[in-house]
Design an enzyme around this catalytic site. Structure first.
Site, PDB file in Angstrom:
ATOM      1  N   GLU A 137      18.309  73.795 -16.557  1.00  0.00           N
ATOM      2  CA  GLU A 137      16.857  73.735 -16.785  1.00  0.00           C
ATOM      3  C   GLU A 137      16.425  74.785 -17.811  1.00  0.00           C
ATOM      4  OE1 GLU A 137      15.964  73.937 -12.607  1.00  0.00           O
ATOM      5  OE2 GLU A 137      16.897  71.967 -12.394  1.00  0.00           O
ATOM      6  N   HIS A 188      21.307  78.169 -16.532  1.00  0.00           N
ATOM      7  CA  HIS A 188      21.044  76.961 -15.751  1.00  0.00           C
ATOM      8  C   HIS A 188      20.612  75.842 -16.706  1.00  0.00           C
ATOM      9  CE1 HIS A 188      19.268  74.124 -12.958  1.00  0.00           C
ATOM     10  NE2 HIS A 188      19.999  74.699 -12.032  1.00  0.00           N
ATOM     11  N   ASN A 233      19.496  78.196  -5.009  1.00  0.00           N
ATOM     12  CA  ASN A 233      18.604  78.399  -6.149  1.00  0.00           C
ATOM     13  C   ASN A 233      17.257  77.774  -5.787  1.00  0.00           C
ATOM     14  OD1 ASN A 233      17.259  78.441  -8.564  1.00  0.00           O
ATOM     15  ND2 ASN A 233      18.688  77.100  -9.660  1.00  0.00           N
ATOM     16  N   LYS A 267      14.597  77.807  -7.437  1.00  0.00           N
ATOM     17  CA  LYS A 267      13.853  77.361  -8.626  1.00  0.00           C
ATOM     18  C   LYS A 267      12.392  77.819  -8.505  1.00  0.00           C
ATOM     19  CE  LYS A 267      17.240  73.745  -9.211  1.00  0.00           C
ATOM     20  NZ  LYS A 267      17.590  72.423  -9.717  1.00  0.00           N
ATOM     21  N   SER A 271      22.822  68.016  -6.160  1.00  0.00           N
ATOM     22  CA  SER A 271      22.608  67.172  -4.974  1.00  0.00           C
ATOM     23  C   SER A 271      23.621  67.438  -3.862  1.00  0.00           C
ATOM     24  CB  SER A 271      22.596  65.691  -5.363  1.00  0.00           C
ATOM     25  OG  SER A 271      21.539  65.433  -6.277  1.00  0.00           O
ATOM     26  N   GLU A 329      27.576  72.397 -12.827  1.00  0.00           N
ATOM     27  CA  GLU A 329      26.449  71.574 -12.384  1.00  0.00           C
ATOM     28  C   GLU A 329      26.267  70.417 -13.366  1.00  0.00           C
ATOM     29  OE1 GLU A 329      23.664  73.993  -9.685  1.00  0.00           O
ATOM     30  OE2 GLU A 329      22.974  74.293 -11.731  1.00  0.00           O
ATOM     31  N   GLY A 387      19.145  67.288  -8.696  1.00  0.00           N
ATOM     32  CA  GLY A 387      17.865  66.781  -8.216  1.00  0.00           C
ATOM     33  C   GLY A 387      17.757  65.264  -8.227  1.00  0.00           C
TER      34      GLY A 387
HETATM   35  P1  13P Z   1      19.830  70.180  -6.448  1.00  0.00           P
HETATM   36  O1  13P Z   1      20.712  70.702  -5.332  1.00  0.00           O
HETATM   37  O2  13P Z   1      18.389  70.092  -6.066  1.00  0.00           O
HETATM   38  O3  13P Z   1      20.391  68.949  -7.053  1.00  0.00           O
HETATM   39  O4  13P Z   1      19.875  71.302  -7.608  1.00  0.00           O
HETATM   40  C1  13P Z   1      21.079  71.833  -8.009  1.00  0.00           C
HETATM   41  C2  13P Z   1      20.819  72.990  -8.897  1.00  0.00           C
HETATM   42  O5  13P Z   1      20.324  72.839  -9.992  1.00  0.00           O
HETATM   43  C3  13P Z   1      21.142  74.328  -8.391  1.00  0.00           C
HETATM   44  O6  13P Z   1      21.067  75.278  -9.400  1.00  0.00           O
END
Ligand code: 13P
Length: 251
Positions: free
Chosen positions: A98, A96, A9, A11, A214, A168, A174
């Site tokens: 976010e 997601h 992803n 983002k 992560s 997740e 992150g």
């Molecule tokens: P990270 O791997 O940067 O922690 O993000 C995970 C994520 O949100 C994938 O959709």
């Protein structure tokens, strides 16, 4: 049997040119390797067609990071599932954390998007996961159970068969703080059990459940070794071909 999947992803990262370059680098890196999992990249909308073109002839599949629940019309700034399909993408990430926290997407919104995506032939990758407070106060199973049930359990078994779930935990996204292999396995087994109760064990055994948060080359092997962890949804570590390859080859 269910697929192992490693999905990146991206983002809101990479210009169009940078994204195409990354996709080409990944295609080249994969050309000499027999990947033991399906590989997906999810760039921003405006990169989709170019990235789909760049990975043509490789095993890499393309996903959008979101889509509208509407088919077409006066919805300024929105992108329909049919538009996503027309770029060559075959998956879409939905719900997601976010999108849930910054753009107010509820389980009901995710449900409507899931229907629109499946109705247009896209495979949704539906994200679920608790925030830190819910992990600490022991509510995490209830939260994830509600997310799964309210956004997916209206589907019939055949439609549900198109769904990939990504667990997740929000506190791991992150942050560099990965769930332990035990925490991931425990939640994945819980989700698979919910599916078995609703659709039966065959459907449950055929559903891919990915871990996200992560995940990196150094911890992917340990996470993926768990029997209910069928791969990863990768953020930061999908932005460099070498790191992403390190996760793909963990299978
Ligand atoms: P990270 O791997 O940067 O922690 O993000 C995970 C994520 O949100 C994938 O959709």
């Amino acid at each position: 049997m269910r697929k192992n999947i490693v999905a990146g992803n991206w983002k809101m990262n990479k210009t169009l040119q940078e994204g195409v370059a990354l996709a080409k680098e990944l295609k080249d890196a994969l050309s000499g390797v027999k990947a033991n999992c399906e590989v997906i990249v999810a760039p921003p909308f405006i990169h989709l067609a170019s990235v789909a073109d760049a990975v043509k002839g490789s095993v890499v599949k393309v996903a959008a990071q979101n889509c509208s629940d509407k088919e077409s019309g006066a919805y300024t700034g929105e992108v329909s599932p049919a538009m996503v399909v027309s770029t060559g993408a075959s998956y879409v990430i939905l719900g997601h954390s976010e999108r849930r926290s910054y753009y107010g997407e509820t389980n009901a919104v995710v449900k409507a998007k899931v229907d629109a995506a499946i109705g247009n032939g896209l495979n949704p990758i539906v994200c679920v996961g608790e925030v830190l407070e819910e992990r600490e106060n022991g509510k995490f199973f209830d939260v994830v159970s509600a997310q799964v049930k309210e956004s997916l359990f209206h589907l019939d078994a055949s439609a549900f068969g198109k769904v990939v779930i990504a667990y997740e935990p929000v506190w791991a996204i992150g942050t560099g703080k990965t769930a332990t292999a035990e925490q991931a396995q425990e939640m994945h087994a819980f989700i698979r059990n919910l599916i078995a109760e609703k659709y039966g064990s065959e459907v449950a055994e055929n559903t891919s459940i990915l871990y996200g948060g992560s995940c990196k080359p150094s911890n992917a092997k340990e996470l993926f070794a768990n029997k209910d962890v069928d791969g990863g949804l990768i953020g930061g570590a999908s932005l460099k071909a070498a790191d992403f390859m390190g996760i793909i080859t963990a299978f």
